[in-house]
Design a protein around this motif. Sequence first.
Motif, short mmCIF file in Angstrom:
data_model
loop_
_atom_site.label_atom_id
_atom_site.label_comp_id
_atom_site.label_asym_id
_atom_site.label_seq_id
_atom_site.Cartn_x
_atom_site.Cartn_y
_atom_site.Cartn_z
N LEU A 403 0.84 -1.19 0.00
CA LEU A 403 0.00 0.00 0.00
C LEU A 403 0.88 1.24 0.00
N THR A 404 0.26 2.35 -0.35
CA THR A 404 0.91 3.65 -0.21
C THR A 404 0.27 4.37 0.97
N ILE A 405 1.10 4.81 1.90
CA ILE A 405 0.65 5.36 3.17
C ILE A 405 0.97 6.85 3.21
N ASP A 448 -7.70 6.29 7.69
CA ASP A 448 -7.61 5.30 8.76
C ASP A 448 -8.00 5.90 10.11
N PHE A 458 -4.41 5.75 3.55
CA PHE A 458 -3.67 4.84 2.69
C PHE A 458 -4.46 4.55 1.42
N ALA A 472 -1.93 8.76 -4.33
CA ALA A 472 -1.51 9.40 -3.08
C ALA A 472 -0.80 10.71 -3.36
N THR A 503 5.60 3.89 0.38
CA THR A 503 4.99 2.69 -0.18
C THR A 503 5.73 1.47 0.35
N VAL A 526 4.38 1.50 8.07
CA VAL A 526 3.64 2.56 8.76
C VAL A 526 4.61 3.38 9.63
N CYS A 529 6.82 5.60 7.46
CA CYS A 529 6.11 6.79 6.98
C CYS A 529 5.98 7.83 8.09
N THR A 553 8.02 5.03 -3.04
CA THR A 553 6.83 5.65 -3.62
C THR A 553 7.14 6.25 -4.99
#
Length: 590
Positions: A403-405, A448, A458, A472, A503, A526, A529, A553
């Motif tokens: 995922l991209t956070i 989130d 995300f 994102a 990411t 997480v 980031c 990313t």
Amino acid sequence: MTVVTLCGGIVLYMSVHTNLKNTRSLIEKASIMSTEAINNALGAYMTPAFSSVHAIKVYAEEQPTAQNAIFRARQTFRGVLFGVKSVEGLVLSLPNGTVWGLRHAENRQDLVSFHPEQDLFEFSKMQSIDAQTDEDPFWGDFYASGEDPFATATSAIEFDGETIGYVSAIITMKGVGSVLASSNEDGLGNEIGEEDVTRFILTDKNRVLAYSSPTNELQQHNLLAHVEEFGDPVLAKFEGSKAQPFSQRARKRGVELHLIYDGEDMYVLVSQKLVSPDGEVYYVGEYQLANSRYDEFTRLINSVFAGVAVVFLSALVAIFFARRLSSPLKGIAARAQKFGALEFEHLEPLPRSHIREVDQITSAMNASTSGLQAMSRYIPKSLYSKLMAMGIDRAAKAKEAELTILFTDIEGFTSISEHRSAGEVAGLLNDHFKLLVSAVEAHQGTVDKFVGDGMLAFWGAPNEMEDHARRAISAAEDMVRAIQQANEAAPENALNVRIAIHTGPVIVGNVGAVERWNYTIVGDAVNVCSRLQGLGGTISSVKGACVVLSGETVEKAGRPENVTHRGSHDIRGRKGKVEVWQLNSTICDD
């Protein structure tokens, strides 16, 4: 004539019997909705307190030294107390025996420091409780002495593998009682329900943990007393009462119905068993006068047999009652369809009925509407809609995914909030988060949570998408423009915001306990980031917004042209250096 009379009597009897069965069924459904509304309200009240102490812990552990971690933890207290309604005070316990706290003053407009005298805040006491649980934050002991009993939610602050302090949020039972009392309102402060409703929370030992009654004054010094000693005559008989046999459907949902007699009065008591994440068992419920609702049905059925000779009159009475029943029931059915479609934001209360039983059902439905409306303010509707559309069991099952956070944080928000009232701080945050959420949802992202003055979002779940990194970055561009426009429109409320995008692989899905899930993400990506966001202010001055991106990313997005390489940097907790890029629109170095 005999056949007509007999058929008329049978039809009338079947009609009344069916209505009786349906009404009982609706009463059970209303009971389930009522307890769930209370549970949702309690969750919305308690969860921010747990999230706050955990956020303080995370923020403190990101500091370079243990001394700085403790200092920064104390700095966050003021913002949390003004921003989180359920937290009455915050206490910091250190290994050297120092215990320091900050709490609301009596006027609720100021904050005062204090030194708690209760031994439950001693560092060794915290260590003992911490050693017995795997949860963080964890429940502390209940403090029942004095006029204002309270519970604590505590997180351990760790540094280099050692616990250097505990931060505890004080949650008063008086505050919990106010949440129970607020369930009697329609969201505008207007009382709903014809009869007085008493609500309560009991421990597994049938001790009163929280209590709210419009007729019996809340006695704070009696909390944690056994129901037989608390002073409420109805609760005193709860332990010896039995669940009613007609409530099987409700019992499958964990809800039980009890009939309790106090002299000539009969009360209907509804309770639900709950198990907290740390394994503690609680009972949430309410009771009210039955007002002889079942005697009304008995007399109605007996009148059918007594009036066989006057079938025509009985038929008219049956038609009259059927219409009086069917009209509000149609409204209840339509309301249930609205619930299924998640369309409960602007629902008006159902009208009152002259039929007592139906009126109680509509009152319960109105209470459920208020609860759902309150819930929708805490759970993103967009996320819930996605999970429902994809099948919540499949979509919310925890899995590993790339995922991209995106993390955001307001630079210097503690100093910004120091000279503002709680209402001003909350309004400023709400306006800011509204801009961020709009940008996330415009690019199909998922919000989130909000942590203090920061937001976590995300892309890539629950909706799978190949271009989650590009989305994102586009959302971040929208955030930058929105923040700049807001700062220009109101310079006195101008904010400088750090935004980080990374990411990587995470675990995404339901995390929590069976009774309370949280659709969220966990994993090293997480943390990276979060720490990358803290790095943003050190590589570039922040004027309006600063957006930094990890090399992962940028690569996933296909090396877009609107970013500039800002070098390789060390991030605590991550081996090797991290390639850092910055969004061109936020580069403002002189």
